[in-house]
Write a protein that holds these residues in place. Structure first.
Motif, PDB file in Angstrom:
ATOM      1  N   ILE A  97       0.859  -0.942   0.084  1.00 24.68           N
ATOM      2  CA  ILE A  97      -0.325   0.160  -0.059  1.00 24.68           C
ATOM      3  C   ILE A  97       1.140   1.810   0.404  1.00 24.68           C
ATOM      4  CG2 ILE A  97      -2.027   1.366   1.100  1.00 24.68           C
ATOM      5  CD1 ILE A  97      -3.104  -1.418   2.318  1.00 24.68           C
ATOM      6  N   LYS A  99       1.169   4.973  -0.792  1.00 23.67           N
ATOM      7  CA  LYS A  99       0.155   6.877  -0.311  1.00 23.67           C
ATOM      8  C   LYS A  99       0.634   7.546  -1.721  1.00 23.67           C
ATOM      9  CE  LYS A  99       2.207  10.214   2.606  1.00 23.67           C
ATOM     10  NZ  LYS A  99       2.158  10.495   4.085  1.00 23.67           N
ATOM     11  N   TYR A 135      -4.049   6.488  -0.445  1.00 18.10           N
ATOM     12  CA  TYR A 135      -3.400   5.172  -0.002  1.00 18.10           C
ATOM     13  C   TYR A 135      -4.420   4.061  -1.083  1.00 18.10           C
ATOM     14  CZ  TYR A 135      -2.352   7.635   4.250  1.00 18.10           C
ATOM     15  OH  TYR A 135      -2.606   8.166   5.404  1.00 18.10           O
ATOM     16  N   THR A 146       6.104   9.162  -1.742  1.00 21.36           N
ATOM     17  CA  THR A 146       4.664   9.793  -2.336  1.00 21.36           C
ATOM     18  C   THR A 146       4.666  10.425  -3.955  1.00 21.36           C
ATOM     19  OG1 THR A 146       4.610  10.344   0.136  1.00 21.36           O
ATOM     20  CG2 THR A 146       2.647  11.463  -1.559  1.00 21.36           C
TER      21      THR A 146
ATOM     22  N   LEU B  94      -1.613  -6.988   5.271  1.00 23.32           N
ATOM     23  CA  LEU B  94      -1.055  -7.990   3.661  1.00 23.32           C
ATOM     24  C   LEU B  94      -1.063  -9.274   3.509  1.00 23.32           C
ATOM     25  CD1 LEU B  94      -1.833  -4.436   3.382  1.00 23.32           C
ATOM     26  CD2 LEU B  94      -0.345  -4.179   1.789  1.00 23.32           C
ATOM     27  N   ILE B 100       5.404  -2.922   1.429  1.00 22.90           N
ATOM     28  CA  ILE B 100       5.222  -2.177   2.016  1.00 22.90           C
ATOM     29  C   ILE B 100       4.120  -2.326   3.257  1.00 22.90           C
ATOM     30  CG2 ILE B 100       4.888  -0.545   0.035  1.00 22.90           C
ATOM     31  CD1 ILE B 100       6.232   1.376   1.336  1.00 22.90           C
ATOM     32  N   ASP B 101       3.538  -0.714   3.735  1.00 23.86           N
ATOM     33  CA  ASP B 101       2.218  -1.158   3.807  1.00 23.86           C
ATOM     34  C   ASP B 101       2.341   0.764   4.562  1.00 23.86           C
ATOM     35  OD1 ASP B 101      -0.353  -0.759   4.952  1.00 23.86           O
ATOM     36  OD2 ASP B 101      -0.929  -2.471   5.795  1.00 23.86           O
ATOM     37  N   ARG B 102       2.471   1.303   4.055  1.00 24.82           N
ATOM     38  CA  ARG B 102       1.829   2.981   4.314  1.00 24.82           C
ATOM     39  C   ARG B 102       0.835   3.096   5.198  1.00 24.82           C
ATOM     40  NH1 ARG B 102       5.632   7.061   1.788  1.00 24.82           N
ATOM     41  NH2 ARG B 102       5.188   8.181   3.169  1.00 24.82           N
ATOM     42  N   TYR B 103       0.246   2.531   4.781  1.00 17.05           N
ATOM     43  CA  TYR B 103      -1.417   3.068   5.614  1.00 17.05           C
ATOM     44  C   TYR B 103      -1.314   1.902   7.138  1.00 17.05           C
ATOM     45  CZ  TYR B 103      -6.418   3.449   5.772  1.00 17.05           C
ATOM     46  OH  TYR B 103      -8.077   3.291   5.949  1.00 17.05           O
ATOM     47  N   GLU B 106       0.846   4.917   9.081  1.00 15.79           N
ATOM     48  CA  GLU B 106       0.704   6.137   9.107  1.00 15.79           C
ATOM     49  C   GLU B 106      -1.118   6.268  10.045  1.00 15.79           C
ATOM     50  OE1 GLU B 106       0.733   8.902   5.940  1.00 15.79           O
ATOM     51  OE2 GLU B 106       2.904   8.019   5.993  1.00 15.79           O
TER      52      GLU B 106
END
Lengths: 166, 107
Positions: A97, A99, A135, A146, B94, B100-103, B106
């Protein structure tokens, strides 16, 4: 004014859905449609989108018509992408995921962008914040930054959507 | 000729639908599966509806097919968004392949 617009839209949808009118009951069907459209437009006008003004501007309608083939082109690419990944024996995915940050301001434009991103190659909108942060679940990550991710994912639609909705 | 075009559209639509289902089975976690099902089922079903409209060819059926196509085009990505956001809030992680897991970082 908004209620009138929703009334007309609801009635047109009803009429198309019941189109081949029988001779005996056609008046009944149309009256039922008028009643249902009145109820819907009075009860639900607050939850409906507020930015319908683009329908009355020829320039915006022109850009919306230009946008349709572009959109279908990306949907087609997305489908071949999924077919390739689903049928490949090694399942070549690299998900995660990321951003991104959109520059679009109005709600309608952001919703259109989120839906366009979901239907186009390898990306799925997971969440949308008030400040324009989105997201995105990406099936084959090319960049975790980003700025660069925005470049890859959103730029191609933002140009058109800004012309249609803003 | 128009009939042939309609049957071609239906065939390609069914191919995309089947590929979406295969992806639904093979992909590792809920988010990847949503990707496969949303994209393929949307375009596949729209193609089947369009092909049906071409084959039958009367105005009424074509109008209904177009309205259904528009509904699917609007509701399918919205539903995928709702499911993925719900899954993430419910703590479904996941797959291990994810990089990656930005959610989650943050939130």
């Amino acid at each position: 004014m908004r209620r009138v617009v929703y009334f007309i839209v609801a009635l047109v949808v009803w009429l198309v859905l019941t189109w081949p009118f029988g001779t005996a009951d056609s008046l009944q069907v149309i009256l039922a449609g008028v009643g249902a459209a009145i109820i819907v437009s009075v009860m639900f006008h607050e939850v409906m989108p507020t930015e319908y003004k683009f329908l009355f501007s020829p320039v915006r309608v022109f850009w919306a018509i230009i946008y349709i083939p572009v959109f279908f082109y990306y949907i087609l690419i997305a489908n071949f992408d999924v077919v390739y990944r689903a049928l490949h024996p090694k399942l070549p995915i690299k998900p995660g995921i990321v951003k991104i940050k959109t520059s679009l301001k109005t709600d309608a434009a952001r919703v259109a962008l989120a839906n366009s991103i979901t239907l186009t190659p390898g990306t799925l909108t997971v969440d949308l914040k008030d400040d324009g942060t989105m997201y995105i679940h990406w099936i084959n990550i090319k960049s975790t930054d980003t700025e660069e991710a925005t470049e890859y994912i959103a730029k191609k639609f933002e140009y058109f959507l800004a012309k249609i909705f803003e | 000729m128009i009939d042939f075009l309609g049957y071609m559209l239906v065939s390609v639509g069914i191919f995309f639908d089947i590929s979406g289902c295969i992806g639904l089975v093979r992909f590792p976690d809920v988010y990847n599966r949503l990707q496969a099902s949303t994209k393929c089922v949307t375009l596949g079903t729209i193609m089947i509806l369009g092909g049906t409209a071409l084959i039958i060819g009367t105005g009424a059926i074509a109008g209904k097919a177009i309205i259904c196509a528009v509904f699917i085009l609007i509701t399918s990505p919205t539903a995928a968004h709702a499911i993925s956001r719900g899954a993430h809030s419910a703590g479904i992680s996941l797959t291990d392949k994810s990089i990656i897991d930005r959610y989650a970082e943050e939130k």
